[in-house]
Motif scaffolding. Structure first.
Motif: not given
Length: 209
Positions: A95-111
């Motif tokens: 259910p969160m496939e699109s949300a995870f795709h939008s987070w991919a590569g974001a600096a905050w997600a990496d940190w």
């Protein structure tokens, strides 16, 4: 008419004694056995804690430096790679496939991802702040579980998901183990848990324990 039996008279029936003749009761023997069992149990739990800590620490180190295992050489965080992009960008179910795709590569997600791996790994290895580590680790495992979405038999493109269990995958096992380690204060053995618990701020705030 009341009948008074002699106080010196036996009842005529006695259960057999489990104590052999000549057996001598050793003071403190039961306590020693119990203490030994507790020590063995504490060591087993401490070993599980250290192993879990290594799981998180290794993931952090491999994604930081690109040792060529899960992260290819030259693709580490220090080389400019995104630690979370590969995983989040390849989510293909749930259910969160699109949300995870939008987070991919974001600096905050990496940190957040890398700080979580490092913090949980260090806490488990040292045996400190296990309640915080259990909370953070459970949240991380829950998100990864949703990303892989074991209940699905097929991915979003229709191919088989190859899920081996619709619920109890390794993310659930890791989360439960983290909670157990925190609940039993597994950092007290082979760790710094006792010293950590004596700190004034930890004594005043049990959730830091």
């Amino acid at each position: 008419m009341a009948v008074h039996q002699s106080a010196h008279r036996g009842s005529g029936f006695r259960l057999p004694s489990s104590r052999r003749k000549g057996a001598v009761s050793v003071p403190g023997a039961a306590e020693s056995v119990e203490a030994g069992a507790l020590t063995a149990r504490a060591c087993v739990l401490a070993s599980a804690r250290v192993l879990m800590g290594f799981v998180f620490l290794w993931a952090f180190l491999d994604k930081t430096f690109g040792f060529g295992y899960a992260t290819a050489s030259g693709k580490g965080w220090v080389d400019g790679g995104s630690p979370a992009e590969g995983f989040l960008g390849h989510v293909a179910v749930g259910p969160m496939e699109s949300a995870f795709h939008s987070w991919a590569g974001a600096a905050w997600a990496d940190w957040l991802f890398m700080l979580g791996l490092l913090g949980i790994g260090l806490a488990l290895t040292a045996g400190v702040a296990l309640r915080l580590a259990a909370l953070a680790g459970t949240v991380m495992m829950a998100l990864m579980w949703v990303a892989e979405w074991p209940p699905a038999k097929h991915l979003s493109d229709g191919s088989a998901s190859m899920s081996t269990n619709p619920f109890a995958d390794y993310h659930v096992v890791y989360a439960v183990l983290l909670i157990v380690l925190a609940a039993v204060s597994a950092g007290d053995a082979l760790g710094l848990g006792r010293l950590w618990a004596r700190l004034p701020i930890v004594r005043d705030h049990a959730w830091l324990r």
